[in-house]
Design an enzyme around this catalytic site. Structure first.
Site, short mmCIF file in Angstrom:
data_model
loop_
_atom_site.label_atom_id
_atom_site.label_comp_id
_atom_site.label_asym_id
_atom_site.label_seq_id
_atom_site.Cartn_x
_atom_site.Cartn_y
_atom_site.Cartn_z
N LYS A 182 38.01 -64.20 -69.40
CA LYS A 182 37.30 -65.28 -70.10
C LYS A 182 38.06 -65.73 -71.36
O LYS A 182 38.26 -66.91 -71.58
CB LYS A 182 35.88 -64.83 -70.49
CG LYS A 182 35.04 -64.38 -69.32
CD LYS A 182 33.61 -64.08 -69.75
CE LYS A 182 33.48 -62.86 -70.64
NZ LYS A 182 33.69 -61.58 -69.97
N ARG B 36 24.33 -62.79 -72.96
CA ARG B 36 24.47 -61.60 -72.12
C ARG B 36 23.11 -61.06 -71.70
O ARG B 36 23.05 -60.13 -70.90
CB ARG B 36 25.21 -60.51 -72.90
CG ARG B 36 26.72 -60.47 -72.63
CD ARG B 36 27.33 -59.47 -73.59
NE ARG B 36 28.53 -58.79 -73.15
CZ ARG B 36 29.76 -59.10 -73.56
NH1 ARG B 36 29.96 -60.16 -74.33
NH2 ARG B 36 30.78 -58.37 -73.18
N ARG C 276 45.28 -53.58 -70.55
CA ARG C 276 45.13 -54.29 -71.83
C ARG C 276 45.00 -53.29 -72.98
O ARG C 276 45.51 -53.50 -74.08
CB ARG C 276 43.89 -55.20 -71.77
CG ARG C 276 43.70 -56.07 -73.01
CD ARG C 276 42.62 -57.11 -72.82
NE ARG C 276 41.28 -56.56 -72.99
CZ ARG C 276 40.17 -57.27 -72.82
NH1 ARG C 276 40.22 -58.54 -72.45
NH2 ARG C 276 38.98 -56.71 -73.00
N ARG D 30 30.76 -50.52 -69.63
CA ARG D 30 30.67 -51.96 -69.94
C ARG D 30 30.43 -52.76 -68.65
O ARG D 30 29.65 -53.72 -68.64
CB ARG D 30 31.95 -52.44 -70.63
CG ARG D 30 32.01 -52.02 -72.09
CD ARG D 30 33.42 -52.08 -72.64
NE ARG D 30 33.98 -53.42 -72.64
CZ ARG D 30 35.28 -53.68 -72.69
NH1 ARG D 30 36.15 -52.70 -72.71
NH2 ARG D 30 35.69 -54.92 -72.73
N ARG E 132 42.08 -52.11 -78.78
CA ARG E 132 40.61 -52.03 -78.66
C ARG E 132 40.22 -50.67 -78.12
O ARG E 132 40.62 -50.29 -77.02
CB ARG E 132 40.11 -53.14 -77.71
CG ARG E 132 39.97 -54.47 -78.37
CD ARG E 132 39.54 -55.53 -77.37
NE ARG E 132 38.23 -55.26 -76.78
CZ ARG E 132 37.54 -56.14 -76.07
NH1 ARG E 132 38.03 -57.35 -75.87
NH2 ARG E 132 36.37 -55.82 -75.56
P1 AMP Z 1 33.69 -58.66 -75.26
O1 AMP Z 1 34.86 -58.93 -76.14
O2 AMP Z 1 32.98 -59.92 -74.85
O3 AMP Z 1 34.04 -57.79 -74.10
O4 AMP Z 1 32.62 -57.85 -76.15
C1 AMP Z 1 32.90 -56.59 -76.67
C2 AMP Z 1 31.62 -55.88 -77.07
O5 AMP Z 1 30.95 -56.63 -78.09
C3 AMP Z 1 30.59 -55.76 -75.96
O6 AMP Z 1 30.84 -54.64 -75.12
C4 AMP Z 1 29.31 -55.61 -76.75
O7 AMP Z 1 29.18 -54.31 -77.30
C5 AMP Z 1 29.54 -56.56 -77.92
N1 AMP Z 1 29.05 -57.91 -77.58
C6 AMP Z 1 29.77 -59.03 -77.38
N2 AMP Z 1 29.00 -60.10 -77.09
C7 AMP Z 1 27.75 -59.62 -77.06
C8 AMP Z 1 26.48 -60.20 -76.78
N3 AMP Z 1 26.37 -61.48 -76.43
N4 AMP Z 1 25.38 -59.42 -76.84
C9 AMP Z 1 25.47 -58.12 -77.19
N5 AMP Z 1 26.62 -57.51 -77.44
C10 AMP Z 1 27.76 -58.23 -77.38
#
Ligand code: AMP
Length: 369
Positions: A193, A268, A307, A325, A313
């Site tokens: 994404k 989400r 990655r 996740r 990360r």
């Molecule tokens: P991402 O970079 O989108 O994979 O997000 C990394 C982490 O941030 C996720 O595993 C969640 O812990 C938190 N996070 C990101 N977006 C959301 C969301 N919309 N709602 C809740 N937690 C989020």
């Protein structure tokens, strides 16, 4: 929704509501005027429709005349009122009722009073169909008011935007934000994404909001939000809805002039999807599409581990966290497919292939919206 010249307008006051307001004005005025024969003075151009409908409803004998003033330029009320046609008849000792379509700053009304200053009328009263109390800056009494409205630009029922819209039988209000394209980029962690959003935001001139990136920025800078989010993120769980929703609202507000947004990692949960709908609604806008990158789980795990070797990360470094996740995605997030599919806004795209090919697939969905 309608478009006049370059601007979009949404329905605001129906023809029925206008008719009811007009009838109330007629009843009040007829009662006050009693047996006298009043002269109704319509202020052109805006009042032509109102004046016509008003006098058709007026139950007793009356006279009708017009004066023509020009006040609006574009969507702003101009200070400078031009008198294009003045009074053409003697109104000495007459009961005069001005019929205005709308009173906002009151500048036109000021000019009307100037016109009548030396006329020896018996009484001069002001009736207006629409009135913007927040914009009104004068002290003249408004004797009859149809509908009070907020200080936003309207068209229709005689009112125009640069010449257009006068013929509409109902009234439209200018949209808070003009035309936006808002996309939800959807898919499990590692679907690509973020990578794709970088290309799409340039191509379509959209603002990219990645909630994950905003959280990571806050964690790096050790803000209160970052500290709060950290424990959830490091375990691969979701940050609580209200925290995430407040943060997203703030990010959108920071970009009030955007052409539209790419939401990446948001919504989400159902609560987040509802909050996003409300937020878009408050901007007179909407989500146009949820575009999902579809990728098999094992490909995701490998991509994320790869990655993790360079991204720094923590949630990419540990296979257990990665699998959690992905599980959270299927347990809590994947249901949103139904939410958007129910609105005919869900588009699945194959997320396996070269970055360029996937961008082409996404673009073809967006171009067809
Ligand atoms: P991402 O970079 O989108 O994979 O997000 C990394 C982490 O941030 C996720 O595993 C969640 O812990 C938190 N996070 C990101 N977006 C959301 C969301 N919309 N709602 C809740 N937690 C989020």
């Amino acid at each position: 929704m309608i478009k006049l010249h370059d601007k979009y307008f949404k329905p605001f006051i129906s023809a029925k509501e206008i008719d009811r307001a007009l009838q109330r004005l007629v009843d009040e005025i007829a009662e006050d005027v009693g047996d006298e024969i009043p002269v109704f003075v319509g202020i052109l151009n805006g009042s032509f429709m109102l004046t016509s409908d008003f006098v058709k409803k007026y139950p007793n004998t009356c006279e009708v005349t017009f004066i023509k003033l020009a006040s609006y330029e574009g969507v702003k009320s101009s200070e400078d009122i031009q008198r294009l046609i003045g009074l053409t008849q003697d109104l000495t000792d007459r009961t005069v009722i001005i019929l205005e379509d709308i009173i906002d700053t009151g500048n036109t009304l000021h000019e009307v009073y100037r016109i009548f200053k030396n006329e020896k009328v018996k009484s001069l009263k002001i009736a207006t169909l629409f009135y913007k109390p927040e914009a009104y800056k004068k002290d003249f009494k408004l004797h009859y008011v149809g509908i009070e409205i907020p200080d936003k630009f309207i068209v229709g029922y005689g009112l125009d935007y640069d010449g257009l819209g006068r013929n509409l039988p109902e009234v439209y209000q200018i949209k808070e934000t003009q035309h936006m394209t808002n996309l939800v980029l959807f898919g499990p962690p590692g679907a690509g994404k973020g990578t794709q959003a970088e290309f799409l935001k340039e191509k379509y001139n959209l603002v990219h909001i990645s909630t994950g990136d905003v959280f990571r920025y806050n964690m790096k800078n050790e803000t209160a939000l970052g500290m709060l989010a950290k424990s959830y993120i490091e375990k691969g769980g979701l940050v609580p809805d209200q925290v995430t929703i407040d943060m997203l609202n703030a990010e959108v507000e920071k970009n009030a002039d955007a052409n539209g947004f790419i939401f990446d990692g948001f919504p989400r949960t159902n609560a987040q999807a509802d909050a996003l709908d409300k937020l878009m609604d408050s901007k007179d806008s909407q989500i146009n599409a949820m575009i999902a990158l579809e990728v098999d789980d094992e490909v995701l795990v490998n991509r994320l581990l790869e990655r993790g070797k360079t991204s720094g990360r923590k949630d990419d470094a540990d296979e257990t966290v990665i699998r959690n996740r992905i599980k959270v995605y299927y347990d809590e997030t994947a249901i949103l497919k139904d939410f958007y599919a129910g609105q005919d806004k869900y588009f699945g795209v194959d997320g396996v292939g070269s970055i360029e090919n996937i961008t082409v697939r996404l673009s073809s969905v967006i171009d067809n919206l």
